[in-house]
Design an enzyme around this catalytic site. Structure first.
Site, PDB file in Angstrom:
ATOM      1  N   HIS A 132       0.868  -1.179   0.000  1.00 39.67           N
ATOM      2  CA  HIS A 132       0.000   0.000   0.000  1.00 39.67           C
ATOM      3  C   HIS A 132       0.906   1.231   0.000  1.00 39.67           C
ATOM      4  CE1 HIS A 132      -2.761   2.957   1.819  1.00 39.67           C
ATOM      5  NE2 HIS A 132      -3.759   2.147   1.526  1.00 39.67           N
ATOM      6  N   ASP A 209       3.200  -4.380   8.010  1.00 41.58           N
ATOM      7  CA  ASP A 209       1.949  -3.640   7.893  1.00 41.58           C
ATOM      8  C   ASP A 209       0.828  -4.666   8.032  1.00 41.58           C
ATOM      9  OD1 ASP A 209      -0.396  -2.606   6.911  1.00 41.58           O
ATOM     10  OD2 ASP A 209       0.468  -1.722   5.103  1.00 41.58           O
ATOM     11  N   GLN A 212      -4.335  -5.466   7.029  1.00 39.61           N
ATOM     12  CA  GLN A 212      -5.307  -6.410   6.467  1.00 39.61           C
ATOM     13  C   GLN A 212      -5.194  -7.802   7.080  1.00 39.61           C
ATOM     14  OE1 GLN A 212      -7.694  -5.424   4.606  1.00 39.61           O
ATOM     15  NE2 GLN A 212      -6.971  -3.438   3.892  1.00 39.61           N
ATOM     16  N   LYS A 235     -10.362  -0.979  10.458  1.00 43.35           N
ATOM     17  CA  LYS A 235     -10.471  -2.186   9.625  1.00 43.35           C
ATOM     18  C   LYS A 235     -10.721  -3.413  10.489  1.00 43.35           C
ATOM     19  CE  LYS A 235      -7.150  -0.336   6.302  1.00 43.35           C
ATOM     20  NZ  LYS A 235      -7.957   0.098   5.169  1.00 43.35           N
ATOM     21  N   CYS A 373      -4.719   2.401  -3.579  1.00 43.87           N
ATOM     22  CA  CYS A 373      -3.463   2.951  -3.035  1.00 43.87           C
ATOM     23  C   CYS A 373      -2.322   1.951  -3.231  1.00 43.87           C
ATOM     24  CB  CYS A 373      -3.600   3.318  -1.557  1.00 43.87           C
ATOM     25  SG  CYS A 373      -4.841   4.569  -1.265  1.00 43.87           S
TER      26      CYS A 373
HETATM   27  N1  PMP Z   1      -1.755  -0.677   4.601  1.00 39.96           N
HETATM   28  C1  PMP Z   1      -2.708  -1.447   4.066  1.00 39.96           C
HETATM   29  C2  PMP Z   1      -2.357  -2.839   3.615  1.00 39.96           C
HETATM   30  C3  PMP Z   1      -4.006  -0.964   3.953  1.00 39.96           C
HETATM   31  O1  PMP Z   1      -4.955  -1.739   3.433  1.00 39.96           O
HETATM   32  C4  PMP Z   1      -4.297   0.342   4.407  1.00 39.96           C
HETATM   33  C5  PMP Z   1      -5.677   0.926   4.270  1.00 39.96           C
HETATM   34  N2  PMP Z   1      -6.283   0.697   3.043  1.00 39.96           N
HETATM   35  C6  PMP Z   1      -3.272   1.098   4.967  1.00 39.96           C
HETATM   36  C7  PMP Z   1      -2.005   0.561   5.036  1.00 39.96           C
HETATM   37  C8  PMP Z   1      -3.499   2.463   5.502  1.00 39.96           C
HETATM   38  O2  PMP Z   1      -4.359   2.395   6.595  1.00 39.96           O
HETATM   39  P1  PMP Z   1      -5.024   3.694   7.213  1.00 39.96           P
HETATM   40  O3  PMP Z   1      -5.623   4.448   6.068  1.00 39.96           O
HETATM   41  O4  PMP Z   1      -6.042   3.160   8.160  1.00 39.96           O
HETATM   42  O5  PMP Z   1      -3.954   4.455   7.902  1.00 39.96           O
END
Ligand code: PMP
Length: 415
Positions: A132, A209, A212, A235, A373
């Site tokens: 991401h 990270d 997910q 999430k 993203c």
């Molecule tokens: N890493 C991953 C794998 C994500 O799916 C996301 C959110 N889509 C993020 C980072 C960023 O998370 P947040 O927007 O809650 O800070």
């Protein structure tokens, strides 16, 4: 459409669980809501809503500062949430769990603080091709600032990291490796335990990270032996603004503060400031108190259900959906790794994913369309975007059927 196997029976009582999530019982565009955008944000159970409301109604005040009744209550609730986080991910100490606004802030905190202290010119930072943007850009900026280099672990056509290539990238210049536990755009579950062990052979710390992964299966940071691990509350059935970055004390103690201000100091004078120990050192200013108390309540909720059974059920649902969508002529699944969780990305020949998303919305189906993203992933698969259905343990086989029928209709409309 080709025939699709019936889903196996499962002890998971999905209707009972759905009743815990008030948002799921509404209609959207005159149709029952089919919420399949859990990778963006999952829904919140009533118990979490009630806990947040209780704080706002009965305990609202600032923490760690007041000697008065409300402040002490709020502080106790906030620190109890930290204890719950500690048990949830099996950290050694609650103090290793830093509250942040979410995963993005977690990555920025470590990239900035660890990077300031431990990364220099000529060093290397290993990321993966499926990250991401939140787990690319902070490291990229750090590398630019320090004159360090970003090295990228490539993936194969199924969307799996090529582990031999990863091993070749590690060397004495590597200062950190950072990889997502589960890819938000492909659903790939990465073999991080093995990858961490490999990095440690080179004495290199590993950042995960976990945005997910924590909502979909149990995570044990000690078992993984991971150095840093971050996730977002929104999430995992908690409010937005909550989240955690876990770090081993041996690293956090050595790292400088990320942000500075109130609540993170020991002493301040115009000559010199000394800092509080962890976790306060990394929690400058008034944090998201209500949200993080909510995160604690979300953990209570996960402890109150059979989370392992939930994970099994959800996995079966993903397999059912994969089979069902694969059977539709014109649908291409993007991300076909052997190990996957929650996420089903797809494209339809000659239909832009945004059109898919808009048409499905008219049937009350919430999915995500876009680059998620993860533009490097889109570049690799040579698509501008994908449509993405992502599941939680409250989704049903019937919702998958409705999704498949709606996709079939999209194809007919554009034929
Ligand atoms: N890493 C991953 C794998 C994500 O799916 C996301 C959110 N889509 C993020 C980072 C960023 O998370 P947040 O927007 O809650 O800070």
């Amino acid at each position: 459409m080709k025939a699709v196997k019936k889903m196996k029976s499962n002890s998971w009582d999905v209707e009972k669980v759905r009743a815990d999530f008030p948002v799921l019982s509404q209609t959207v565009n005159g149709k029952p809501l089919r919420y399949l955008d859990n990778a963006a944000s999952s829904q919140v159970p009533q118990t979490v809503i009630d806990r947040g409301a209780k704080y706002l109604r009965e305990e609202h005040s600032n923490i760690h500062r007041g000697v008065h009744y409300l402040s002490q209550h709020a502080t106790t609730a906030y620190e109890a949430a930290r204890e719950k986080v500690k048990r949830f991910i099996n950290a050694r100490e609650a103090k290793e769990c830093i509250f942040v606004r979410g995963c993005t802030e977690g990555v920025n905190l470590v990239a900035s603080s660890y990077g300031r202290k431990f990364v220099s010119e000529g060093d290397e930072i290993i990321v993966s091709q499926m990250e991401h943007h939140a787990n690319i850009i902070p490291w990229q900026m750090l590398a630019e600032e320090k004159g360090a280099k970003l090295r990228v672990i490539p993936m194969n056509e199924r969307g799996e990291l090529i582990i031999e290539e990863y091993e070749n990238l590690l060397n004495e210049r590597t200062k950190i490796v950072t990889v997502s536990h589960v890819s938000n755009s492909l659903g790939t579950v990465n073999p991080i335990k093995e990858m961490i062990a490999t990095a440690h052979k080179f004495g290199v710390p590993f950042f995960v990270d976990g945005a997910q992964s924590v909502p979909h299966f149990p995570v044990d940071v000690q078992d993984l032996d991971v150095d840093f691990f971050t996730f977002s509350g929104h999430k995992m059935f908690a409010p937005t603004g909550s989240g955690v970055v876990y770090g081993k004390r041996e690293w956090l103690d050595k790292m400088p503060p990320y942000q500075t201000g109130g609540g993170m100091i020991r002493t301040v004078s115009f000559e010199k400031t000394t800092f509080a120990p962890i976790p306060e050192k990394f929690e400058a200013g008034t944090p998201a108190i209500a949200a993080n108390i909510g995160l604690g309540a979300a953990i209570d909720y996960l402890n109150s259900i059979d989370f392992a059974a939930a994970a099994r059920y959800e996995h079966e649902l993903l397999e059912y959906a994969t089979e069902k969508l694969s059977a539709i002529e014109g649908v291409r699944i993007v991300g076909t790794a052997k190990e996957k969780a929650s996420v089903l990305s797809f494209t339809i020949e000659n239909v832009h994913p945004h059109d898919i998303g808009t048409i499905l919305d008219q049937s009350g189906i919430a999915i995500r369309a876009g680059h998620h993203c993860a533009q490097p992933v889109m570049q690799f698969f040579d698509v501008p975007a994908t449509a993405r259905a992502s599941f939680a343990f409250y989704n049903t086989r019937e919702e998958v059927d409705v999704l498949a029928d709606a996709i079939q209709k999209v194809i007919e409309v554009f034929a």
